[in-house]
Write a protein that holds these residues in place. Structure first.
Motif, PDB file in Angstrom:
ATOM      1  N   THR A 188      52.783  21.438  60.809  1.00 17.34           N
ATOM      2  CA  THR A 188      53.255  21.085  62.148  1.00 17.34           C
ATOM      3  C   THR A 188      53.294  19.573  62.292  1.00 17.34           C
ATOM      4  O   THR A 188      52.361  18.897  61.909  1.00 17.34           O
ATOM      5  CB  THR A 188      52.299  21.681  63.199  1.00 17.34           C
ATOM      6  OG1 THR A 188      52.413  23.101  63.157  1.00 17.34           O
ATOM      7  CG2 THR A 188      52.633  21.202  64.597  1.00 17.34           C
ATOM      8  N   LEU A 197      51.595  14.165  74.175  1.00 19.17           N
ATOM      9  CA  LEU A 197      51.419  14.754  72.859  1.00 19.17           C
ATOM     10  C   LEU A 197      52.558  15.729  72.587  1.00 19.17           C
ATOM     11  O   LEU A 197      52.935  16.509  73.461  1.00 19.17           O
ATOM     12  CB  LEU A 197      50.125  15.571  72.834  1.00 19.17           C
ATOM     13  CG  LEU A 197      48.872  14.914  72.335  1.00 19.17           C
ATOM     14  CD1 LEU A 197      47.700  15.873  72.531  1.00 19.17           C
ATOM     15  CD2 LEU A 197      49.008  14.591  70.857  1.00 19.17           C
ATOM     16  N   LYS A 198      53.091  15.687  71.406  1.00 18.52           N
ATOM     17  CA  LYS A 198      54.144  16.636  71.040  1.00 18.52           C
ATOM     18  C   LYS A 198      53.797  17.300  69.717  1.00 18.52           C
ATOM     19  O   LYS A 198      53.364  16.619  68.767  1.00 18.52           O
ATOM     20  CB  LYS A 198      55.491  15.914  70.903  1.00 18.52           C
ATOM     21  CG  LYS A 198      56.051  15.415  72.222  1.00 18.52           C
ATOM     22  CD  LYS A 198      56.585  16.566  73.062  1.00 18.52           C
ATOM     23  CE  LYS A 198      56.816  16.150  74.502  1.00 18.52           C
ATOM     24  NZ  LYS A 198      57.220  17.292  75.339  1.00 18.52           N
ATOM     25  N   TYR A 199      53.973  18.604  69.683  1.00 19.98           N
ATOM     26  CA  TYR A 199      53.756  19.364  68.452  1.00 19.98           C
ATOM     27  C   TYR A 199      55.055  20.057  68.077  1.00 19.98           C
ATOM     28  O   TYR A 199      55.618  20.797  68.876  1.00 19.98           O
ATOM     29  CB  TYR A 199      52.662  20.417  68.658  1.00 19.98           C
ATOM     30  CG  TYR A 199      51.287  19.827  68.833  1.00 19.98           C
ATOM     31  CD1 TYR A 199      50.456  19.636  67.735  1.00 19.98           C
ATOM     32  CD2 TYR A 199      50.832  19.433  70.086  1.00 19.98           C
ATOM     33  CE1 TYR A 199      49.196  19.088  67.881  1.00 19.98           C
ATOM     34  CE2 TYR A 199      49.566  18.879  70.241  1.00 19.98           C
ATOM     35  CZ  TYR A 199      48.751  18.708  69.142  1.00 19.98           C
ATOM     36  OH  TYR A 199      47.510  18.161  69.285  1.00 19.98           O
ATOM     37  N   PRO A 201      56.492  22.687  65.432  1.00 19.11           N
ATOM     38  CA  PRO A 201      56.266  23.553  64.281  1.00 19.11           C
ATOM     39  C   PRO A 201      57.405  23.368  63.277  1.00 19.11           C
ATOM     40  O   PRO A 201      58.459  22.826  63.611  1.00 19.11           O
ATOM     41  CB  PRO A 201      56.278  24.953  64.893  1.00 19.11           C
ATOM     42  CG  PRO A 201      57.107  24.837  66.126  1.00 19.11           C
ATOM     43  CD  PRO A 201      56.892  23.434  66.624  1.00 19.11           C
ATOM     44  N   GLN A 203      59.673  25.093  62.113  1.00 18.87           N
ATOM     45  CA  GLN A 203      61.027  25.561  62.437  1.00 18.87           C
ATOM     46  C   GLN A 203      61.769  24.643  63.417  1.00 18.87           C
ATOM     47  O   GLN A 203      62.937  24.879  63.706  1.00 18.87           O
ATOM     48  CB  GLN A 203      61.009  27.014  62.926  1.00 18.87           C
ATOM     49  CG  GLN A 203      60.180  27.270  64.177  1.00 18.87           C
ATOM     50  CD  GLN A 203      58.770  27.708  63.841  1.00 18.87           C
ATOM     51  OE1 GLN A 203      58.261  27.387  62.766  1.00 18.87           O
ATOM     52  NE2 GLN A 203      58.110  28.420  64.749  1.00 18.87           N
ATOM     53  N   HIS A 204      61.080  23.594  63.935  1.00 21.29           N
ATOM     54  CA  HIS A 204      61.803  22.643  64.787  1.00 21.29           C
ATOM     55  C   HIS A 204      61.927  21.260  64.180  1.00 21.29           C
ATOM     56  O   HIS A 204      62.621  20.416  64.721  1.00 21.29           O
ATOM     57  CB  HIS A 204      61.118  22.507  66.154  1.00 21.29           C
ATOM     58  CG  HIS A 204      61.144  23.776  66.927  1.00 21.29           C
ATOM     59  ND1 HIS A 204      60.322  24.029  67.988  1.00 21.29           N
ATOM     60  CD2 HIS A 204      61.905  24.886  66.777  1.00 21.29           C
ATOM     61  CE1 HIS A 204      60.564  25.241  68.454  1.00 21.29           C
ATOM     62  NE2 HIS A 204      61.509  25.778  67.733  1.00 21.29           N
ATOM     63  N   ILE A 229      49.820  11.053  64.804  1.00 21.21           N
ATOM     64  CA  ILE A 229      48.799  10.660  65.790  1.00 21.21           C
ATOM     65  C   ILE A 229      47.630   9.927  65.136  1.00 21.21           C
ATOM     66  O   ILE A 229      47.056   9.013  65.707  1.00 21.21           O
ATOM     67  CB  ILE A 229      48.338  11.903  66.578  1.00 21.21           C
ATOM     68  CG1 ILE A 229      49.518  12.387  67.442  1.00 21.21           C
ATOM     69  CG2 ILE A 229      47.142  11.583  67.464  1.00 21.21           C
ATOM     70  CD1 ILE A 229      49.316  13.737  68.072  1.00 21.21           C
ATOM     71  N   VAL A 261      65.389  26.385  56.151  1.00 20.15           N
ATOM     72  CA  VAL A 261      64.056  26.588  56.731  1.00 20.15           C
ATOM     73  C   VAL A 261      64.028  27.893  57.521  1.00 20.15           C
ATOM     74  O   VAL A 261      63.146  28.737  57.326  1.00 20.15           O
ATOM     75  CB  VAL A 261      63.681  25.409  57.658  1.00 20.15           C
ATOM     76  CG1 VAL A 261      62.403  25.721  58.447  1.00 20.15           C
ATOM     77  CG2 VAL A 261      63.514  24.128  56.843  1.00 20.15           C
TER      78      VAL A 261
END
Lengths: 446, 446
Positions: A188, A197-199, A201, A203-204, A229, A261
């Motif tokens: 991730t 904060l941005k996560y 995964p 697939q993105h 981070i 992916v």
């Protein structure tokens, strides 16, 4: 006489070895280069009695220990997973260590032991990581020394192929470890965007790349690397609102790779059942929904994105993934099967020049005004041997090594080149090799 | 006197314990039940001198070894990850073992040792796995004994909530381990469809579920479980063209869950940074692209599926994942944070009846004709303690245990209940508890 032992001397080691042979000669050190086969280096021994070439099996723990014995510095140019083993050897034989690779948890955990023995384990001293750290902290330190405050830090780097040597719709050829390219972005991505904060995964990660413009007006796209981070602390950027580190590709790459992916073709977690004679089409179809639509629409239906761009699908099909060619492997994960195909399609030809591109985008406030710095690097290689990639990985490591030998520092343990005593001389000397950032600074008027 | 030791006696163990206390009394065996606290079973000791209750810490290796010493059979009702430890204890103390859980590689690797000591390690003897195996192979063996050939085998099972006890748009409440529900589908699903191997990566498992119709006309949707291909061998289905095992949900569940999957909210591979006071909305937003569209469109833009159904998005928002409530956790993976939220939203109330649904769909050829068998099971629970789930997991295990004690078999080592000597008596006795399949058979006219 002091000794440097270099473990690994593959084709990409040329720049490192030439530079290191040169300075060891100057300072009168011995150098031992070890690899499974070192005959391609035989000519280097002419007029260089200080050089010893050893053919050895470096996966053998005993062989490695024997061969580093007596070294002041050990340089590991081996695959990254070997570095921790070599580091443990270095603790045993009391040698300093240098690598161009990321510090993983295991390497980090050896820092205290290295420190207690008065050793330096220099890591992350190639291109990315390496030149990126050095050039970034140089700018950051400059801003902070003036009293400025960094609000946004973005940094992207990519190893590509020079535009005029590109003859495929991806704009990509392998100039470094193909496996890393296939597995890129897994896990991730985490970063900060305008204080949030941005996560992302896996697939993105390739889904909506950011557009990056170089000083010559050419555009690239960037996708975020795994953990950005952690660099708030590494780069001393407390209170930064945006931080992202990423990888550059030519436009269109990410949206096309995103299809691989999403279909599961980059999965490295299981062995795909490859029966004798299985074709790429059969392999590919096993990831698609079964229906009678044209292949592009089958891909769209499977990934659930009905308006996916035709040119992205064209790139995927260009690879031959839907061809009737038989897969020349007996087994492998989907990722390994895809890598094997792409290694043939994305091969750097002998006359191809590769391209290394890096850009930092830094916004900062100083005395009530806001500024933006764009710092960009663009290096072309000289063929499939003397690549920009091997140059920008090998030279920083070699120059840092010389620097640490000729101007010893007090820091010990596991370090990365964010200390002025390392990055200043290294960046300066890199300039004489044409590795020079172009810096543009502008005031931001809101 | 012979001894059965039962490890673990949580609330879902009721049916197993009642049945086992009953038959041990009949055959004059002793039974020892061990858990951290067994006081809820104290009343069972009245009139049962053969029952011993022990409060013990079963994660302690020494405690476990002491407590199983002398047992003929050990039954592990502990969490699945404990079973291999218990199996090793059983090898050490020379006891037979029974569990309701899947045979993993480690358990499988103990088979030869168990065999050499003349021990049976019975696994996969609950509902799914368990009743599914037994009822499936019973049909398959019948077909094969008649000379028929199975061409297609599909089997789905789900633990749900009875329709009239459902009061949420997912049609779901937890009747078993919530963690398994949150992590369901991770890895890659592999199955056979009309002679073609199919691989579905996690991001497609919930994307296009299959519709399953029960005899009462009610529809469900099924998503594929991890590895169906291994069951070609387990069920002796050579030449089968279609095989898939999956999980059932009420219609609409999968497309909504697919959003959580795509956004990365079911990721269990990293610790999410939860600062004090973080709300669900803040947590949720960290997975969304930053823009000013309504929340539904932000979700659509992030997952790249612009026409995603409104009702799926409504289900996601119903959970409160975009509420300003503070997350009551100090740390956790996204999956753990989501599980914590859903455990409150999907709690089975004391008056709720849960529902177990299973269906096998089997096509076969016999004497030049084609037939289809639909075999369906539908069991409702009696409240949040006497659930259909605990009944259908506990009774097969208990009945199989009694069967193996009263009618010893020659097979040793790690086994699952696909032997007629086990499944015949077990299925027969399950009928007397209302656990009865409804079978519909029809000829297929092409």
């Amino acid at each position: 006489m002091s000794l440097i032992v270099v473990l690994g001397a593959g084709r990409s080691a040329g720049f490192f070895i030439d530079y290191t042979l040169d300075f060891t000669k100057q300072i009168g050190w011995n150098i031992r280069i070890v690899d499974i086969n070192t005959s391609h280096l035989d000519s280097k021994k002419i007029d260089n009695p200080q050089l010893e070439l050893v053919n050895g099996e470096l996966s053998d723990d005993h062989v490695r220990l024997e061969l580093i014995r007596g070294a002041t510095w050990v340089v590991s140019l081996l695959p990254a997973f070997m570095h921790v083993k070599v580091a443990k050897d270095c603790l045993h034989e009391v040698c300093n260590l240098a690598t161009a690779s990321y510090v993983g948890e295991e390497m980090d955990s050896l820092s205290i032991k290295a420190e207690s023995k008065g050793l330096i384990f220099l890591n992350e001293c190639g291109l990315d990581p390496g030149i990126d750290h050095m050039s970034a902290v140089k700018i950051i330190h400059n801003i902070q020394n003036k009293g400025g405050k960094v609000l946004s830090f973005k940094s992207f780097c990519g190893g590509l192929v020079a535009e005029d040597c590109n003859n495929n719709p991806w704009g990509y050829k392998f100039s470094w470890n193909p496996r890393n390219v296939i597995l890129a972005g897994q896990g991730t991505a985490s970063f900060l965007n305008q204080g949030k904060l941005k996560y992302q995964p896996y697939q993105h990660v390739f889904q909506n790349p950011e557009v990056i413009v170089l000083p010559d007006g050419k555009t690239y796209e960037g996708y975020p690397n795994r953990d950005s981070i952690g660099y708030v602390e590494v780069y001393n950027l407390k209170n930064v609102e945006t931080i992202v580190r990423g990888t550059l590709r030519y436009p269109g790459y990410c949206r096309a790779w995103n299809i691989f992916v999403h279909l599961g073709l980059t999965d490295d977690t299981y062995l795909y059942q490859l029966e004798e004679g299985t074709t790429y089409l059969e392999f590919f179809e096993s990831f698609l929904m079964q229906n009678k639509m044209p292949i592009g629409d089958r891909i769209r239906a499977t990934i659930g994105m009905n308006d996916y761009e035709e040119d992205a699908i064209d790139r995927v099909l260009w690879t031959g993934i839907n061809s009737n060619e038989v897969i020349p492997l007996k087994s492998g994960s989907p990722a390994v099967i895809l890598q094997n195909l792409l290694e043939r399609k994305w091969k750097l030809q002998s006359t191809d020049r590769d391209l290394v591109v890096m850009q930092h985008l830094i916004n900062y406030d100083l005395n009530g005004k806001s500024y933006e710095i764009k710092s960009s690097l663009c290096i072309e290689g000289e063929g499939d041997q003397r690549t920009a990639m091997s140059k920008t990985v090998g030279l920083p490591l070699a120059i840092a090594l010389k620097t640490l030998i000729t101007n010893p520092i007090s820091e010990k343990g596991v370090i990365i080149p964010i200390l002025p005593s390392i990055y200043e001389p290294v960046l300066k000397e890199l300039e004489s090799y044409g590795i020079l950032f172009k810096e543009q600074e502008s005031q931001i008027i809101n």
